[in-house]
Write a protein that holds these residues in place. Structure first.
Motif, PDB file in Angstrom:
ATOM      1  N   ARG A  83       0.801  -1.234   0.000  1.00  0.00           N
ATOM      2  CA  ARG A  83       0.000   0.000   0.000  1.00  0.00           C
ATOM      3  C   ARG A  83       0.831   1.280   0.000  1.00  0.00           C
ATOM      4  O   ARG A  83       0.418   2.275  -0.572  1.00  0.00           O
ATOM      5  N   TYR A  84       1.974   1.257   0.650  1.00  0.00           N
ATOM      6  CA  TYR A  84       2.725   2.497   0.874  1.00  0.00           C
ATOM      7  C   TYR A  84       3.775   2.694  -0.220  1.00  0.00           C
ATOM      8  O   TYR A  84       4.624   1.828  -0.446  1.00  0.00           O
ATOM      9  N   LEU A  85       3.743   3.854  -0.852  1.00  0.00           N
ATOM     10  CA  LEU A  85       4.637   4.173  -1.961  1.00  0.00           C
ATOM     11  C   LEU A  85       6.011   4.667  -1.515  1.00  0.00           C
ATOM     12  O   LEU A  85       6.779   5.157  -2.341  1.00  0.00           O
ATOM     13  N   LEU A  86       6.310   4.564  -0.232  1.00  0.00           N
ATOM     14  CA  LEU A  86       7.674   4.761   0.286  1.00  0.00           C
ATOM     15  C   LEU A  86       8.202   6.182   0.091  1.00  0.00           C
ATOM     16  O   LEU A  86       9.400   6.399  -0.053  1.00  0.00           O
ATOM     17  N   GLY A  87       7.314   7.154   0.137  1.00  0.00           N
ATOM     18  CA  GLY A  87       7.724   8.537  -0.105  1.00  0.00           C
ATOM     19  C   GLY A  87       8.745   9.072   0.876  1.00  0.00           C
ATOM     20  O   GLY A  87       9.723   9.711   0.481  1.00  0.00           O
ATOM     21  N   THR A  88       8.538   8.846   2.165  1.00  0.00           N
ATOM     22  CA  THR A  88       9.510   9.283   3.160  1.00  0.00           C
ATOM     23  C   THR A  88      10.754   8.403   3.123  1.00  0.00           C
ATOM     24  O   THR A  88      11.886   8.892   3.177  1.00  0.00           O
ATOM     25  N   SER A  89      10.540   7.105   3.008  1.00  0.00           N
ATOM     26  CA  SER A  89      11.647   6.147   3.054  1.00  0.00           C
ATOM     27  C   SER A  89      12.703   6.428   1.997  1.00  0.00           C
ATOM     28  O   SER A  89      13.905   6.402   2.273  1.00  0.00           O
ATOM     29  N   ILE A  90      12.265   6.688   0.759  1.00  0.00           N
ATOM     30  CA  ILE A  90      13.207   6.824  -0.345  1.00  0.00           C
ATOM     31  C   ILE A  90      13.944   8.160  -0.303  1.00  0.00           C
ATOM     32  O   ILE A  90      15.038   8.297  -0.871  1.00  0.00           O
ATOM     33  N   ALA A  91      13.398   9.143   0.399  1.00  0.00           N
ATOM     34  CA  ALA A  91      14.083  10.443   0.497  1.00  0.00           C
ATOM     35  C   ALA A  91      15.278  10.381   1.445  1.00  0.00           C
ATOM     36  O   ALA A  91      16.243  11.138   1.285  1.00  0.00           O
ATOM     37  N   ARG A  92      15.236   9.497   2.430  1.00  0.00           N
ATOM     38  CA  ARG A  92      16.272   9.490   3.464  1.00  0.00           C
ATOM     39  C   ARG A  92      17.667   9.154   2.927  1.00  0.00           C
ATOM     40  O   ARG A  92      18.634   9.815   3.296  1.00  0.00           O
ATOM     41  N   PRO A  93      17.843   8.136   2.085  1.00  0.00           N
ATOM     42  CA  PRO A  93      19.195   7.890   1.566  1.00  0.00           C
ATOM     43  C   PRO A  93      19.715   9.023   0.698  1.00  0.00           C
ATOM     44  O   PRO A  93      20.913   9.321   0.727  1.00  0.00           O
ATOM     45  N   CYS A  94      18.835   9.666  -0.054  1.00  0.00           N
ATOM     46  CA  CYS A  94      19.246  10.812  -0.879  1.00  0.00           C
ATOM     47  C   CYS A  94      19.766  11.937   0.002  1.00  0.00           C
ATOM     48  O   CYS A  94      20.830  12.519  -0.249  1.00  0.00           O
ATOM     49  N   ILE A  95      19.022  12.255   1.052  1.00  0.00           N
ATOM     50  CA  ILE A  95      19.417  13.306   1.985  1.00  0.00           C
ATOM     51  C   ILE A  95      20.706  12.924   2.716  1.00  0.00           C
ATOM     52  O   ILE A  95      21.630  13.733   2.857  1.00  0.00           O
ATOM     53  N   SER A  96      20.763  11.687   3.174  1.00  0.00           N
ATOM     54  CA  SER A  96      21.909  11.229   3.963  1.00  0.00           C
ATOM     55  C   SER A  96      23.210  11.339   3.176  1.00  0.00           C
ATOM     56  O   SER A  96      24.241  11.758   3.723  1.00  0.00           O
ATOM     57  N   LYS A  97      23.170  10.940   1.929  1.00  0.00           N
ATOM     58  CA  LYS A  97      24.391  10.961   1.125  1.00  0.00           C
ATOM     59  C   LYS A  97      24.937  12.379   0.987  1.00  0.00           C
ATOM     60  O   LYS A  97      26.138  12.616   1.155  1.00  0.00           O
ATOM     61  N   ASP A  98      24.070  13.340   0.701  1.00  0.00           N
ATOM     62  CA  ASP A  98      24.534  14.715   0.535  1.00  0.00           C
ATOM     63  C   ASP A  98      25.009  15.302   1.858  1.00  0.00           C
ATOM     64  O   ASP A  98      25.977  16.068   1.901  1.00  0.00           O
ATOM     65  N   MET A  99      24.365  14.924   2.938  1.00  0.00           N
ATOM     66  CA  MET A  99      24.754  15.429   4.251  1.00  0.00           C
ATOM     67  C   MET A  99      26.110  14.859   4.672  1.00  0.00           C
ATOM     68  O   MET A  99      26.946  15.572   5.262  1.00  0.00           O
ATOM     69  N   VAL A 100      26.338  13.588   4.380  1.00  0.00           N
ATOM     70  CA  VAL A 100      27.641  12.988   4.674  1.00  0.00           C
ATOM     71  C   VAL A 100      28.733  13.675   3.872  1.00  0.00           C
ATOM     72  O   VAL A 100      29.821  13.964   4.388  1.00  0.00           O
ATOM     73  N   ASP A 101      28.454  13.951   2.609  1.00  0.00           N
ATOM     74  CA  ASP A 101      29.435  14.659   1.771  1.00  0.00           C
ATOM     75  C   ASP A 101      29.778  16.019   2.373  1.00  0.00           C
ATOM     76  O   ASP A 101      30.947  16.432   2.389  1.00  0.00           O
ATOM     77  N   LEU A 102      28.761  16.734   2.888  1.00  0.00           N
ATOM     78  CA  LEU A 102      28.990  18.038   3.517  1.00  0.00           C
ATOM     79  C   LEU A 102      29.828  17.891   4.785  1.00  0.00           C
ATOM     80  O   LEU A 102      30.769  18.666   5.008  1.00  0.00           O
TER      81      LEU A 102
END
Length: 430
Positions: A83-102
């Motif tokens: 049922r759940y299209l994973l909208g919050t879930s899929i954003a977290r790795p994208c955010i995490s990667k850029d934050m780690v780079d910073l």
């Protein structure tokens, strides 16, 4: 000490930014990822600096998010618990990667996040950091007893923010939380924790941001056509698209066979607008969190709902049956990996490689009808279509393509084991 704080400008992260600065006597660098929050980013840098940050970085990740996270996940037809299209879930790795780079660029000692100790996001965030930068320390204030003692609930956080002059959106009257990105908006907490509460009072209907209710959607259905290349939408055909693109500020990439070519980000903007217009993509679910409890969430995913429906439809004529069977057998596990925070895990990457391979022939066009919360299939075609009218027709002829007499041997061989099992194990088998 230097700490990079995941900062959204909301209640939790605003409070913890101030609290971390005081507790650790540290330099705080605020980081916010723009993954499609829209107006929520207005004034964010000024707010972060006023709250105590020495710097504030806003990473524009919208195109990256659409291209490298949303689209690959849609290629997999991933749904968590169906049922759940994973909208919050899929954003977290994208955010995490850029934050780690910073954090690496800034020479930070630690990264801090505002995810609670009861939720999934703490797991998603920290697993991503573990996979990308295992030497960086992660601080989770919600798991700090001192923090929890000071802030046992949102009431105390709101009072703390008000006493420190931190502007906030939440109130005691409407304390639900909202998380928005390019794929969806999620609503949790507050009155939504009552699973019987339906949220249909006039005041609560204002909670929705991306869509009208199906009852208020236009009485006239609209049609949209999507052009696919290797499992991804690359073009859209829709009456009034030129006007809509101007309203959205989206620049097309060109034209092909009557289709306007768009980037993945442009596709998401258009489908979100059309889906929202027709009341598409609202779901109210109780899901199983990774940490063990059940949780109620309300989601708006207009563009993603259209995208998933269209992708499933184009696959019906372009993907081999056995390839699809193998791919589909792995997707519940894939969806769970995304939900639980294992985007950067080798098993998710291995499944993704299979998904990518399966999409090589997923090319063609899909036509959809949008009407009052519904996405209805209205046609599909492909130069690589595996559907053959000559083979499938109920009319006579074409015996060289399919000889009906061959079915007798086919049935006999498939029924052989059933006959033998019945002879041995069932009293009426003889």
């Amino acid at each position: 000490m230097k700490i990079v704080v995941a900062y959204s400008g909301g209640l939790d992260t605003s409070v913890l930014l101030k609290w971390l600065k005081e507790k650790y006597n540290a330099e705080i660098i605020a980081y916010c990822a723009d993954v499609g929050q829209a107006e929520e980013l207005d004034g964010l840098e000024a707010k972060a600096l006023a709250t105590g940050a020495s710097k504030c970085f806003i990473g524009d990740l919208k195109e990256d998010f659409a291209t490298n996270y949303i689209f690959p996940m849609i290629q997999a037809n991933a749904l968590y618990e169906g049922r759940y299209l994973l909208g919050t879930s899929i954003a977290r790795p994208c955010i995490s990667k850029d934050m780690v780079d910073l954090a690496i660029r800034e020479g930070a000692d630690a990264i801090a996040h505002g995810a609670t100790g009861k939720g999934n996001d703490q797991v998603r965030f920290e697993l991503a950091v573990n996979a990308l930068a295992p030497n960086i320390k992660v601080i989770a204030p919600w798991r700090d007893p001192e923090f929890r003692q000071q802030f046992p609930g949102r009431t105390e956080m709101i009072a703390y923010a008000e006493s420190h002059g931190i502007p906030i959106r939440q109130s005691l009257k409407k304390p639900y939380s909202m998380d928005r990105n390019l794929l969806h908006i999620s609503f949790e907490a507050g009155m939504l924790e009552d699973t019987w509460y339906d949220g249909t009072t006039p005041a609560d209907r204002e909670m929705y941001k991306l869509s009208v209710s199906p009852e208020d959607a236009p009485d006239q259905a609209e049609y949209i056509q999507l052009l696919y290349e290797k499992g991804n939408v690359i073009g859209i055909q829709y009456d009034g698209l030129d006007v809509l693109l101007k309203e959205l500020g989206v620049n097309p990439k060109g034209e092909r066979d009557g289709y306007t070519l768009l980037s993945p980000l442009g596709v998401m903007y258009v489908l979100n607008a059309l889906g929202g217009k027709h009341g598409i993509g609202r779901v109210d679910i109780v899901e199983n969190r990774f940490v063990g409890m059940k949780s109620r969430g309300i989601y708006e995913t207009p563009g993603g709902t259209i995208l998933l429906a269209a992708h499933r439809d184009i696959e019906t004529i372009t993907i081999d049956r056995e390839v699809q069977k193998v791919r589909d057998s792995l997707i519940p596990e894939y969806a769970t990996l995304v939900y639980n925070g294992f985007w950067f895990a080798p098993e998710r990457e291995a499944i993704q490689a299979l998904v990518t391979k399966s999409q090589e022939t997923v090319n063609g066009e899909v036509r959809l009808k949008l009407y009052k919360g519904n996405v209805m299939y209205a046609g599909r075609r492909s130069p690589q279509s595996l559907y053959s009218e000559e083979i499938a027709t109920m009319e006579g002829g074409h015996e060289e393509l399919y000889n009906q007499n061959d079915a007798e041997g086919f049935i006999h061989l498939n029924g052989l084991r059933l006959k033998q099992f019945s002879r041995v194990n069932k009293p009426y088998g003889n």
